[in-house]
Scaffold this motif. Structure first.
Motif, PDB file in Angstrom:
ATOM      1  N   THR A 100       2.711  13.610   4.227  1.00 56.61           N
ATOM      2  CA  THR A 100       3.660  12.502   4.239  1.00 56.61           C
ATOM      3  C   THR A 100       3.161  11.347   3.386  1.00 56.61           C
ATOM      4  OG1 THR A 100       4.376  13.093   6.475  1.00 56.61           O
ATOM      5  CG2 THR A 100       4.896  10.870   5.731  1.00 56.61           C
ATOM      6  N   THR A 101       4.018  10.882   2.491  1.00 52.73           N
ATOM      7  CA  THR A 101       3.735   9.675   1.718  1.00 52.73           C
ATOM      8  C   THR A 101       4.187   8.498   2.569  1.00 52.73           C
ATOM      9  OG1 THR A 101       4.060  10.844  -0.360  1.00 52.73           O
ATOM     10  CG2 THR A 101       4.238   8.441  -0.424  1.00 52.73           C
ATOM     11  N   VAL A 102       3.322   7.494   2.692  1.00 53.21           N
ATOM     12  CA  VAL A 102       3.592   6.359   3.571  1.00 53.21           C
ATOM     13  C   VAL A 102       3.543   5.063   2.773  1.00 53.21           C
ATOM     14  CG1 VAL A 102       2.930   5.182   5.703  1.00 53.21           C
ATOM     15  CG2 VAL A 102       2.482   7.646   5.460  1.00 53.21           C
ATOM     16  N   VAL A 103       4.655   4.346   2.774  1.00 57.73           N
ATOM     17  CA  VAL A 103       4.730   3.014   2.186  1.00 57.73           C
ATOM     18  C   VAL A 103       4.377   2.043   3.311  1.00 57.73           C
ATOM     19  CG1 VAL A 103       6.317   1.281   1.270  1.00 57.73           C
ATOM     20  CG2 VAL A 103       6.430   3.653   0.453  1.00 57.73           C
ATOM     21  N   VAL A 104       3.398   1.172   3.052  1.00 48.31           N
ATOM     22  CA  VAL A 104       2.902   0.289   4.106  1.00 48.31           C
ATOM     23  C   VAL A 104       3.104  -1.174   3.709  1.00 48.31           C
ATOM     24  CG1 VAL A 104       0.924  -0.346   5.534  1.00 48.31           C
ATOM     25  CG2 VAL A 104       1.145   2.010   4.703  1.00 48.31           C
ATOM     26  N   LEU A 129       8.598  11.106   3.470  1.00 49.18           N
ATOM     27  CA  LEU A 129       8.366   9.692   3.206  1.00 49.18           C
ATOM     28  C   LEU A 129       8.558   8.906   4.492  1.00 49.18           C
ATOM     29  CD1 LEU A 129       7.928   7.435   1.054  1.00 49.18           C
ATOM     30  CD2 LEU A 129      10.420   7.352   0.848  1.00 49.18           C
ATOM     31  N   ARG A 130       7.679   7.932   4.699  1.00 50.66           N
ATOM     32  CA  ARG A 130       7.760   7.087   5.886  1.00 50.66           C
ATOM     33  C   ARG A 130       7.377   5.665   5.487  1.00 50.66           C
ATOM     34  NH1 ARG A 130       3.533   9.155   9.380  1.00 50.66           N
ATOM     35  NH2 ARG A 130       2.249   7.356   8.986  1.00 50.66           N
ATOM     36  N   ILE A 131       7.944   4.686   6.198  1.00 46.71           N
ATOM     37  CA  ILE A 131       7.585   3.286   5.979  1.00 46.71           C
ATOM     38  C   ILE A 131       6.929   2.761   7.250  1.00 46.71           C
ATOM     39  CG2 ILE A 131       8.405   0.968   5.457  1.00 46.71           C
ATOM     40  CD1 ILE A 131      10.712   2.281   3.890  1.00 46.71           C
ATOM     41  N   ASP A 132       5.708   2.274   7.117  1.00 44.10           N
ATOM     42  CA  ASP A 132       4.950   1.704   8.226  1.00 44.10           C
ATOM     43  C   ASP A 132       4.736   0.221   7.980  1.00 44.10           C
ATOM     44  OD1 ASP A 132       4.710   4.353   9.022  1.00 44.10           O
ATOM     45  OD2 ASP A 132       2.511   4.373   9.025  1.00 44.10           O
ATOM     46  N   ALA A 133       4.333  -0.472   9.030  1.00 42.47           N
ATOM     47  CA  ALA A 133       3.952  -1.880   8.914  1.00 42.47           C
ATOM     48  C   ALA A 133       2.616  -2.082   9.622  1.00 42.47           C
ATOM     49  CB  ALA A 133       5.009  -2.781   9.533  1.00 42.47           C
ATOM     50  N   ILE A 188       0.856  -1.194   0.000  1.00 42.14           N
ATOM     51  CA  ILE A 188       0.000   0.000   0.000  1.00 42.14           C
ATOM     52  C   ILE A 188       0.889   1.240   0.000  1.00 42.14           C
ATOM     53  CG2 ILE A 188      -1.751   1.318   1.280  1.00 42.14           C
ATOM     54  CD1 ILE A 188      -2.469  -1.362   2.709  1.00 42.14           C
ATOM     55  N   VAL A 189       0.507   2.221  -0.805  1.00 45.18           N
ATOM     56  CA  VAL A 189       1.094   3.562  -0.719  1.00 45.18           C
ATOM     57  C   VAL A 189      -0.054   4.480  -0.326  1.00 45.18           C
ATOM     58  CG1 VAL A 189       2.325   5.412  -1.892  1.00 45.18           C
ATOM     59  CG2 VAL A 189       2.787   3.030  -2.520  1.00 45.18           C
ATOM     60  N   ALA A 190       0.154   5.234   0.740  1.00 43.43           N
ATOM     61  CA  ALA A 190      -0.896   6.098   1.260  1.00 43.43           C
ATOM     62  C   ALA A 190      -0.323   7.475   1.561  1.00 43.43           C
ATOM     63  CB  ALA A 190      -1.498   5.488   2.528  1.00 43.43           C
ATOM     64  N   ARG A 191      -1.194   8.394   1.877  1.00 43.77           N
ATOM     65  CA  ARG A 191      -0.763   9.732   2.279  1.00 43.77           C
ATOM     66  C   ARG A 191      -1.433  10.071   3.598  1.00 43.77           C
ATOM     67  NH1 ARG A 191      -1.171  12.390  -2.326  1.00 43.77           N
ATOM     68  NH2 ARG A 191       0.984  11.952  -2.801  1.00 43.77           N
ATOM     69  N   GLU A 192      -0.630  10.546   4.532  1.00 44.07           N
ATOM     70  CA  GLU A 192      -1.124  11.062   5.804  1.00 44.07           C
ATOM     71  C   GLU A 192      -0.662  12.504   5.890  1.00 44.07           C
ATOM     72  OE1 GLU A 192      -1.372   9.749  10.443  1.00 44.07           O
ATOM     73  OE2 GLU A 192       0.596   9.629   9.498  1.00 44.07           O
ATOM     74  N   GLY A 193      -1.591  13.414   5.685  1.00 40.09           N
ATOM     75  CA  GLY A 193      -1.203  14.819   5.601  1.00 40.09           C
ATOM     76  C   GLY A 193      -0.307  15.018   4.399  1.00 40.09           C
TER      77      GLY A 193
END
Length: 116
Positions: free
Chosen positions: A47-51, A93-97, A40-45
């Motif tokens: 910040t682009t977040v790779v999940v 950019l941030r990477i979440d799990a 998943i690639v998402a946006r929080e505010g």
């Protein structure tokens, strides 16, 4: 489709639903390049977040987050860089799990921010 694949797809959809409930905008799902796939690639505010999503039917073989090894984290960093190269610069950019455990006791979702 194999049971494992169905469980994985269900887990990814639960992760998407969780992110939307938390105010994220979903940009892309199952983005592929020669180096692999981003779930998943998402946006929080801004910040682009790779999940990365890990789903298990229980914890008998360990918690899903245990599958995110240093090697997997390095691959996620490379994939995030490839996604940015293909889609243009991002502000942050941030990477979440997200771990999804769909067991007999119900569904548990754990979202860990900035794993890499």
């Amino acid at each position: 489709m194999a049971r494992k694949d169905v469980l994985g797809r269900t887990g990814e959809q639960l992760a998407v639903d969780h992110l939307i409930d938390q105010g994220f905008e979903i940009i892309e799902r199952n983005w592929r390049c020669r180096d692999g796939e981003i779930d998943i690639v998402a946006r929080e505010g801004r910040t682009t977040v790779v999940v990365e999503v890990k789903t298990r039917g229980g914890t008998a073989y360990g918690h899903p987050l245990e599958a995110i090894t240093p090697v997997k984290l390095a691959r996620l960093r490379r994939l995030a860089g490839a996604w940015c190269a293909a889609h243009g610069p991002v502000t942050a950019l941030r990477i979440d799990a997200i771990a999804v455990v769909a067991g007999r006791a119900g569904i548990e979702i754990e979202h860990v921010r900035q794993v890499a």
